[in-house]
Design a protein around this motif. Structure first.
Motif, PDB file in Angstrom:
ATOM      1  N   LYS A  56      90.336  26.660   6.892  1.00 22.06           N
ATOM      2  CA  LYS A  56      89.129  26.656   6.066  1.00 22.06           C
ATOM      3  C   LYS A  56      89.467  27.143   4.665  1.00 22.06           C
ATOM      4  CE  LYS A  56      84.270  28.054   6.118  1.00 22.06           C
ATOM      5  NZ  LYS A  56      83.220  28.771   6.874  1.00 22.06           N
ATOM      6  N   GLY A  57      89.091  26.336   3.687  1.00 16.47           N
ATOM      7  CA  GLY A  57      89.388  26.676   2.308  1.00 16.47           C
ATOM      8  C   GLY A  57      88.528  27.815   1.777  1.00 16.47           C
ATOM      9  N   ALA A  58      88.973  28.375   0.667  1.00 16.35           N
ATOM     10  CA  ALA A  58      88.224  29.467   0.035  1.00 16.35           C
ATOM     11  C   ALA A  58      86.940  28.972  -0.598  1.00 16.35           C
ATOM     12  CB  ALA A  58      89.108  30.147  -1.017  1.00 16.35           C
ATOM     13  N   GLN A  59      86.881  27.663  -0.859  1.00 20.49           N
ATOM     14  CA  GLN A  59      85.697  27.072  -1.471  1.00 20.49           C
ATOM     15  C   GLN A  59      85.008  26.130  -0.485  1.00 20.49           C
ATOM     16  OE1 GLN A  59      86.605  25.692  -5.610  1.00 20.49           O
ATOM     17  NE2 GLN A  59      88.688  26.378  -5.129  1.00 20.49           N
ATOM     18  N   ALA A  60      83.700  26.071  -0.549  1.00 18.48           N
ATOM     19  CA  ALA A  60      82.943  25.208   0.351  1.00 18.48           C
ATOM     20  C   ALA A  60      83.196  23.745   0.002  1.00 18.48           C
ATOM     21  CB  ALA A  60      81.455  25.520   0.248  1.00 18.48           C
ATOM     22  N   GLY A  61      83.119  22.906   1.020  1.00 17.87           N
ATOM     23  CA  GLY A  61      83.336  21.478   0.804  1.00 17.87           C
ATOM     24  C   GLY A  61      83.367  20.733   2.119  1.00 17.87           C
ATOM     25  N   ALA A 115      93.374  29.083  -1.160  1.00 15.22           N
ATOM     26  CA  ALA A 115      92.614  29.304  -2.401  1.00 15.22           C
ATOM     27  C   ALA A 115      92.332  27.993  -3.129  1.00 15.22           C
ATOM     28  CB  ALA A 115      93.369  30.266  -3.310  1.00 15.22           C
ATOM     29  N   GLU A 116      93.199  26.982  -2.928  1.00  9.90           N
ATOM     30  CA  GLU A 116      93.024  25.687  -3.595  1.00  9.90           C
ATOM     31  C   GLU A 116      92.089  24.750  -2.836  1.00  9.90           C
ATOM     32  OE1 GLU A 116      96.733  23.737  -5.013  1.00  9.90           O
ATOM     33  OE2 GLU A 116      97.693  25.425  -3.989  1.00  9.90           O
ATOM     34  N   LYS A 118      89.119  22.994  -1.351  1.00 12.00           N
ATOM     35  CA  LYS A 118      87.677  22.872  -1.579  1.00 12.00           C
ATOM     36  C   LYS A 118      87.022  22.224  -0.375  1.00 12.00           C
ATOM     37  CE  LYS A 118      88.305  22.574  -6.589  1.00 12.00           C
ATOM     38  NZ  LYS A 118      88.053  21.776  -7.813  1.00 12.00           N
ATOM     39  N   GLN A 376      84.880  16.684  -4.189  1.00 11.80           N
ATOM     40  CA  GLN A 376      83.962  17.576  -4.897  1.00 11.80           C
ATOM     41  C   GLN A 376      83.597  17.030  -6.278  1.00 11.80           C
ATOM     42  OE1 GLN A 376      82.741  19.272  -2.558  1.00 11.80           O
ATOM     43  NE2 GLN A 376      83.162  21.387  -3.108  1.00 11.80           N
TER      44      GLN A 376
END
Length: 378
Positions: A56-61, A115-116, A118, A376
């Motif tokens: 799971k990425g650090a950013q939602a997507g 961290a990369e 999304k 995104q």
């Protein structure tokens, strides 16, 4: 130990312990342990064999998937490598050990690039590709739930390491099987007028089948009709009652797949009836076409070139691949991965160049990052 060394060790362990379709129990345990050791979450879908994990990425997507097959073939290995199969009569002769290890490597890299990311990347280690049942099994278990797109590969011995074959549209053919019984009236070979000879009739049907591609399909179509079995009679002076035929149809267009089956049945029944015989035609759908979504071709090329690899136009192959079942549910993209091997798939001396492991791992990690980022931005 760097990534390449780690992947070589993993791949050789899988290669030494190949398992047949739906019997990949030890393979499943090994993959699960390696993923767990790396801190990657295992997602339980109730698979008897096969593993599903997620990063799971650090950013939602969105949620996308990377897929590798894990089963081996009933072949006695003759590759001559030092890490040859320890399971008699079973071999990774199609490189699924390479696929599994490479996608495992991509998962390890993605774990470092959270961290990369999304969005989320689901990693699917699929059983039973060689019997064309594993993908369908995985889909029915709900593994594609909420997945927006899926990506995969097959090794290509003809391509050099560092080269990735990319093409939208049809890449691998549909695969179907047929059987045909032509039933006439047997009798004395010297008195053929008292018989209805199924050999003569079946021969006419075989010739008729070959007219389908040239006269019923578009000249821009790519379809093959092959009769691979023709059995009738058991002695020299008796006309048999029945002839039995079997074969396969391969096509790169789904519409032609349907047309071909219908025309074969009509020809067989019509020709048999014209001679006073009966034709029992049976059609067994096996695999759909691997049909790559156009929307991912550019990013598939960019991912290769961005990290120093060559993206070339992929040449379609008339073999089948059950990745096609995923593409009937969600968009997907399948590539060729160059492994520079001396023999083709399913050869008892099949080998590949292990430098391709880190190439494939880095490629799929980069591809996943880029697909999510572009999603995104869209």
């Amino acid at each position: 130990m760097d990534l390449q060394q780690k992947l070589v060790a993993y791949r050789r362990e899988l290669h030494e312990h190949p398992e047949l379709s739906f019997h990949e129990y030890e393979t499943t345990k090994r993959l699960t342990n390696w993923l767990t050791e790396a801190g990657i979450d295992i997602i339980d879908f109730g698979l008897e064999t096969g593993v599903v994990a997620e990063i799971k990425g650090a950013q939602a997507g969105p949620l996308i998937a990377l897929r590798a097959d894990i089963d081996a073939l009933p072949i006695t290995e003759q590759s001559g490598v030092t890490f040859t199969s320890k399971n008699d009569g079973i071999m990774h002769a199609c490189g699924h050990d390479f696929h599994a290890t490479s996608i495992l490597g991509a998962a390890l890299l993605l774990k470092e690039r959270v961290a990369e990311l999304k969005g989320t990347v689901r990693i699917i280690f699929q059983p039973a590709e060689e019997v064309a049942q594993g993908a369908d099994y995985v889909v029915k278990k709900g593994v594609l739930q909420n997945v927006a797109a899926i990506f995969g590969m097959h090794n290509k011995p003809e391509l050099p390491v560092g080269t990735i074959g990319v093409k939208s549209g049809s890449l691998m053919a549909s695969v179907d099987r047929f059987e045909l019984d032509v039933v006439g009236i047997g009798g004395h070979a010297g008195i053929p007028n008292d018989t209805i000879d199924p050999i003569v009739i079946a021969s006419q049907i075989v010739a008729g089948f070959q007219s389908i591609v040239s006269r019923n399909l578009s000249p821009f179509s790519n379809t093959v009709v092959s009769v691979t079995k023709f059995q009738a009679g058991n002695t020299w002076n008796v006309i048999p009652e029945k002839a039995e035929l079997e074969g396969t149809v391969r096509s790169f267009q789904e519409v032609d797949r349907e047309t071909t089956g219908k025309r074969m049945r009509a020809l067989a029944e019509g020709i048999a009836a014209s001679y006073g015989a009966k034709a029992n035609f049976r059609w067994f759908p096996y695999l759909p076409v691997v049909d790559n979504a156009v929307r991912f071709e550019t990013v598939a090329r960019e991912a290769a070139e961005a990290i120093g690899y060559a993206a070339v136009e992929a040449i379609p192959n008339p073999a089948g691949e059950d990745f096609a079942f995923y593409q009937q549910t969600i968009p997907g993209f399948f590539v060729w991965m160059g492994v520079d091997g001396p023999h083709g798939w399913h050869h008892p001396a099949f080998r590949l160049t292990e430098d391709a492991l880190s190439v494939a791992a880095n490629y799929f990690a980069e591809l996943a990052v880029r697909v999510l980022a572009q999603w995104q931005e869209a």
